[in-house]
Design an enzyme around this catalytic site. Sequence first.
Site, PDB file in Angstrom:
ATOM      1  N   HIS A 143     -16.390  18.465  15.280  1.00 52.45           N
ATOM      2  CA  HIS A 143     -17.603  17.979  14.618  1.00 52.45           C
ATOM      3  C   HIS A 143     -17.715  16.461  14.786  1.00 52.45           C
ATOM      4  O   HIS A 143     -16.705  15.758  14.781  1.00 52.45           O
ATOM      5  CB  HIS A 143     -17.574  18.362  13.133  1.00 52.45           C
ATOM      6  CG  HIS A 143     -18.889  18.133  12.453  1.00 52.45           C
ATOM      7  ND1 HIS A 143     -19.299  16.886  12.047  1.00 52.45           N
ATOM      8  CD2 HIS A 143     -19.899  18.978  12.149  1.00 52.45           C
ATOM      9  CE1 HIS A 143     -20.509  16.992  11.516  1.00 52.45           C
ATOM     10  NE2 HIS A 143     -20.898  18.236  11.558  1.00 52.45           N
ATOM     11  N   GLU A 179     -25.119  19.467  18.298  1.00 55.81           N
ATOM     12  CA  GLU A 179     -25.508  18.694  17.121  1.00 55.81           C
ATOM     13  C   GLU A 179     -25.763  17.243  17.516  1.00 55.81           C
ATOM     14  O   GLU A 179     -24.821  16.441  17.574  1.00 55.81           O
ATOM     15  CB  GLU A 179     -24.401  18.754  16.064  1.00 55.81           C
ATOM     16  CG  GLU A 179     -24.103  20.149  15.569  1.00 55.81           C
ATOM     17  CD  GLU A 179     -23.578  20.141  14.139  1.00 55.81           C
ATOM     18  OE1 GLU A 179     -24.090  20.915  13.337  1.00 55.81           O
ATOM     19  OE2 GLU A 179     -22.673  19.344  13.821  1.00 55.81           O
ATOM     20  N   SER A 199     -30.017  18.709  10.558  1.00 48.86           N
ATOM     21  CA  SER A 199     -31.192  18.805   9.686  1.00 48.86           C
ATOM     22  C   SER A 199     -32.023  20.055   9.939  1.00 48.86           C
ATOM     23  O   SER A 199     -33.257  20.025   9.843  1.00 48.86           O
ATOM     24  CB  SER A 199     -32.071  17.546   9.797  1.00 48.86           C
ATOM     25  OG  SER A 199     -31.330  16.398   9.399  1.00 48.86           O
ATOM     26  N   GLY A 251     -25.744  22.047   7.559  1.00 50.67           N
ATOM     27  CA  GLY A 251     -25.013  21.224   6.602  1.00 50.67           C
ATOM     28  C   GLY A 251     -25.716  21.217   5.259  1.00 50.67           C
ATOM     29  O   GLY A 251     -25.575  22.139   4.451  1.00 50.67           O
ATOM     30  N   GLU A 288     -18.507  14.194  12.836  1.00 50.37           N
ATOM     31  CA  GLU A 288     -17.902  13.398  11.769  1.00 50.37           C
ATOM     32  C   GLU A 288     -16.397  13.272  11.988  1.00 50.37           C
ATOM     33  O   GLU A 288     -15.786  12.246  11.657  1.00 50.37           O
ATOM     34  CB  GLU A 288     -18.228  14.032  10.398  1.00 50.37           C
ATOM     35  CG  GLU A 288     -19.683  13.775  10.020  1.00 50.37           C
ATOM     36  CD  GLU A 288     -20.319  14.847   9.160  1.00 50.37           C
ATOM     37  OE1 GLU A 288     -19.598  15.677   8.579  1.00 50.37           O
ATOM     38  OE2 GLU A 288     -21.571  14.865   9.087  1.00 50.37           O
ATOM     39  N   GLY A 344     -27.758  15.134   8.924  1.00 49.59           N
ATOM     40  CA  GLY A 344     -27.882  14.572   7.586  1.00 49.59           C
ATOM     41  C   GLY A 344     -28.933  13.486   7.466  1.00 49.59           C
ATOM     42  O   GLY A 344     -28.985  12.763   6.483  1.00 49.59           O
ATOM     43  N   ASN A 354     -21.962  24.792   7.030  1.00 50.57           N
ATOM     44  CA  ASN A 354     -20.865  23.821   7.010  1.00 50.57           C
ATOM     45  C   ASN A 354     -20.972  23.045   5.694  1.00 50.57           C
ATOM     46  O   ASN A 354     -21.820  22.171   5.556  1.00 50.57           O
ATOM     47  CB  ASN A 354     -21.017  22.888   8.227  1.00 50.57           C
ATOM     48  CG  ASN A 354     -20.031  21.739   8.206  1.00 50.57           C
ATOM     49  OD1 ASN A 354     -19.096  21.726   7.403  1.00 50.57           O
ATOM     50  ND2 ASN A 354     -20.240  20.781   9.096  1.00 50.57           N
ATOM     51  N   TRP A 355     -20.099  23.401   4.758  1.00 49.29           N
ATOM     52  CA  TRP A 355     -20.202  22.772   3.430  1.00 49.29           C
ATOM     53  C   TRP A 355     -19.675  21.337   3.409  1.00 49.29           C
ATOM     54  O   TRP A 355     -19.853  20.621   2.442  1.00 49.29           O
ATOM     55  CB  TRP A 355     -19.444  23.614   2.389  1.00 49.29           C
ATOM     56  CG  TRP A 355     -20.037  24.956   2.118  1.00 49.29           C
ATOM     57  CD1 TRP A 355     -21.093  25.556   2.753  1.00 49.29           C
ATOM     58  CD2 TRP A 355     -19.598  25.901   1.120  1.00 49.29           C
ATOM     59  NE1 TRP A 355     -21.339  26.802   2.221  1.00 49.29           N
ATOM     60  CE2 TRP A 355     -20.430  27.036   1.215  1.00 49.29           C
ATOM     61  CE3 TRP A 355     -18.586  25.900   0.169  1.00 49.29           C
ATOM     62  CZ2 TRP A 355     -20.286  28.153   0.386  1.00 49.29           C
ATOM     63  CZ3 TRP A 355     -18.422  26.997  -0.664  1.00 49.29           C
ATOM     64  CH2 TRP A 355     -19.279  28.124  -0.556  1.00 49.29           C
ATOM     65  N   LYS A 356     -18.976  20.959   4.465  1.00 48.11           N
ATOM     66  CA  LYS A 356     -18.368  19.617   4.536  1.00 48.11           C
ATOM     67  C   LYS A 356     -17.471  19.375   3.317  1.00 48.11           C
ATOM     68  O   LYS A 356     -16.911  20.323   2.774  1.00 48.11           O
ATOM     69  CB  LYS A 356     -19.451  18.549   4.713  1.00 48.11           C
ATOM     70  CG  LYS A 356     -20.374  18.875   5.883  1.00 48.11           C
ATOM     71  CD  LYS A 356     -21.239  17.736   6.326  1.00 48.11           C
ATOM     72  CE  LYS A 356     -22.099  18.190   7.516  1.00 48.11           C
ATOM     73  NZ  LYS A 356     -22.914  17.114   8.062  1.00 48.11           N
TER      74      LYS A 356
END
Length: 259
Positions: A103, A175, A221, A242, A105, A181, A10-12
């Site tokens: 997600h 998650e 992570s 991530g 976020e 992160g 997941n490159w965000k």
Amino acid sequence: MSRRKFIAGNWKQNNLLAESADLVNELLPLVQNIKSVDIAVCPPFTSLALVKDRLRGSAVMLGAQNAYAVEAGGKLVQSGAYTGEVSPAMLKDAGCEWVILGHSERRQYFGETDAKVNAKIRACYEVGLKPIICVGETLEERDSNRTAAVIDTQMRGCFANLPAAKVAESVIAYEPVWAIGTGRTATPAQAQEVHAQIRKLLSELFGAQTAAAVRIQYGGSMKPENAKELLAQPDIDGGLIGGAALKAKSFADIISAAV
Ligand code: PGA
């Protein structure tokens, strides 16, 4: 049932076109001999076409990080006056096989709810795009012993009234929000406990056969140093990565740990 491991990056909101090209070009030779693991990269929308082009001839699959669809008048709307949004139909057309939905976020910053995720999943099923559906508790929820209840609510909301055959092909990413992160990873035992709960719930909702088929990724992570131990757990079938997916070498090392 043995489930094929699935590692997705997941490159965000990272990587301009040149960076996207560099990352894929570096990654492909590192993973080209790995045949026993499913691999996907999920770049930002702007890099999808370029990455799709670079992936030609490789087994690495393309995914997106979000999609929009809403139910109106009993129908799922995949086009229309929704400025700035991209539908599952459009992502499928752009060459995506996967899309990350729900997600944390998006839940935290963009008002994503379980009901919205449910409509998005159904729109994905309509066009043959496969969702990676994220669930997970916050630190506060874990510390107040509400993890199981939170996961239960998210799962029941996201998976309401879905057809078992399509659910079987979908992926769930557990998650824990406190691990995303932060460098703080769930222990293999902590992750396994929730993965087992998710699978039990799937069995209740869709039957044992479907529950046994669904792949459940861990995210938060995950890195080369902890991937092997996490992936050795009976109900951990892969990872949603991530930070470590932004470096070809570390992403490839995680994939190698899944072999
Ligand atoms: P992380 O992110 O690996 O950087 O913790 C995982 C994710 O948010 O999908």
